[in-house]
Design an enzyme around this catalytic site. Structure first.
Site, mmCIF file in Angstrom:
data_model
loop_
_atom_site.group_PDB
_atom_site.id
_atom_site.type_symbol
_atom_site.label_atom_id
_atom_site.label_comp_id
_atom_site.label_asym_id
_atom_site.label_seq_id
_atom_site.Cartn_x
_atom_site.Cartn_y
_atom_site.Cartn_z
ATOM 1 N N GLN A 116 -5.153 -2.241 9.486
ATOM 2 C CA GLN A 116 -4.800 -3.515 8.847
ATOM 3 C C GLN A 116 -5.322 -4.683 9.686
ATOM 4 O O GLN A 116 -5.042 -4.766 10.880
ATOM 5 C CB GLN A 116 -3.263 -3.587 8.696
ATOM 6 C CG GLN A 116 -2.778 -4.753 7.866
ATOM 7 C CD GLN A 116 -3.222 -4.683 6.407
ATOM 8 O OE1 GLN A 116 -3.159 -3.648 5.763
ATOM 9 N NE2 GLN A 116 -3.699 -5.811 5.891
ATOM 10 N N LYS A 127 0.852 -1.198 0.000
ATOM 11 C CA LYS A 127 0.000 0.000 0.000
ATOM 12 C C LYS A 127 0.882 1.240 0.000
ATOM 13 O O LYS A 127 0.611 2.208 -0.713
ATOM 14 C CB LYS A 127 -0.926 -0.007 1.224
ATOM 15 C CG LYS A 127 -2.057 -1.005 1.068
ATOM 16 C CD LYS A 127 -2.785 -1.290 2.348
ATOM 17 C CE LYS A 127 -3.744 -2.455 2.131
ATOM 18 N NZ LYS A 127 -4.162 -3.122 3.359
ATOM 19 N N ASP A 177 -11.789 1.635 3.341
ATOM 20 C CA ASP A 177 -11.916 0.181 3.194
ATOM 21 C C ASP A 177 -13.373 -0.236 3.019
ATOM 22 O O ASP A 177 -13.668 -1.344 2.578
ATOM 23 C CB ASP A 177 -11.370 -0.505 4.467
ATOM 24 C CG ASP A 177 -10.145 -1.352 4.174
ATOM 25 O OD1 ASP A 177 -9.866 -1.592 2.993
ATOM 26 O OD2 ASP A 177 -9.480 -1.760 5.134
#
Ligand code: NAP
Length: 284
Positions: free
Chosen positions: A97, A53, A120
């Site tokens: 994460q 990322k 997300d």
């Protein structure tokens, strides 16, 4: 008939170039999109994902702010960090994460992220907005799959679409997106009876079953489009998907490979969501 290979590497590269251009335009208006990523602990797979990322953000000009918290971080400390980032106007997207260490409630953490920064797409408000066709970010993997289909010229309206798997991050949002595109959608799972009969009706089959090479040619209608979401390592330590590519490819009209299909799209859509968040937050 040889199946067309749906090239996720190429399509994700196109999207990254588009993001890069958008970032430049935003920078000219004084805004640099910023993604904040929180990792708790040193899970090696998570570290690889975070590194990817970072690379993608750096390539496109998105500022990447990472926060590596110790494995023994308690939930309250993590929630406080999220709150701080929610209030920080220079941060546009926040991602925690997953998975988190034991003892931290993933649901509470997901809910702590302000929906306008939830790139997300996992917050219940964001997930609900997708089903109600309201504004909000779409979970990156299904959003990426939709781009793969659209940019490959595959018509969804009126098609029989079957989604194999009903997870919150892939199966369910995928079904909502296909429905939004006017597909006739069926969602299947471990309690589905006569699975092959159901998947065998699909013009478009999205496989997110989480089992290596689970779907072979007996699950497929001749000429179907097959999207393979799975990522696994086989006995030879090579990457493979949820679909048995060698058996399925000769029977379908188009298929995503693993690697190089859905995988690269997930990060590309995260970047796209970040740019969108920066635009919305800056009223641009
Ligand atoms: P998941 O949460 O494990 O969900 C798997 C789904 O498959 C569940 O709904 C389960 O049904 C269903 N299932 C399991 N065994 C089945 C069977 N024998 N017959 C029918 N249905 C069955 O998986 P996920 O998070 O959606 O991920 C799926 C795959 O995609 C994994 O390989 C994952 O690594 C990969 N993935 C890739 C990306 C990417 O960026 N490319 C992103 C996310 C995930 P129940 O609900 O009834 O248990």
């Amino acid at each position: 008939m040889a199946a067309t290979l749906i090239d996720g590497k190429k399509i994700s590269a196109q999207i990254k170039e588009e993001v890069k251009e958008e970032v430049l335009l935003l920078q000219q208006k004084g805004v640099t999109p910023c993604l904040a990523v929180i990792q708790v602990g040193n899970d090696p797979a998570s570290s690889v994902y975070v590194r990817n990322k970072r690379k993608a953000c750096e390539y496109t000009g998105i500022r990447f702010a990472d926060y590596l918290l110790a494995e023994d971080t308690d939930q309250q400390t993590l929630l406080t960090k999220i709150q701080e980032l929610n209030e920080d106007a220079s941060v546009h997207g926040i991602l925690v994460q997953l998975p988190l260490p034991e003892g931290i409630d993933e649901k509470a953490v997901t809910r702590a992220i302000r929906p306008s920064k939830d790139v997300d797409g996992f917050h219940p408000v964001t997930a609900g907005a997708l089903f109600l066709r309201e504004k909000g970010f779409v979970s990156c993997t299904p959003a990426g799959i939709l781009q793969l289909l659209k940019r490959s010229g595959i018509e969804i309206a009126g098609k029989e679409c079957v989604v194999l798997g009903r997870s919150n991050i892939v199966g369910k949002p995928m079904a909502a997106l296909l429905l939004q595109e006017n597909g006739t959608v069926t969602v299947t799972h471990s309690r589905t009876k006569n699975l092959r009969q159901v998947t065998g009706r699909a013009d478009i089959l999205v496989v997110a079953v989480g089992r290596p090479r689970f779907v072979d040619d007996t699950y497929i209608k001749e000429g179907a489009v097959v999207i393979d979401v799975g990522i696994h390592r086989n006995e030879d330590n090579k990457l493979c998907g949820d679909v048995d590519f060698e058996k399925v490819a000769p029977k379908c009209s188009a298929i995503t490979p693993v690697p190089g299909g859905v995988g690269p799209m997930t990060v590309a859509m995260l970047l796209k969501n970040c740019v969108e968040a920066a635009k919305v937050e800056s009223n641009l």
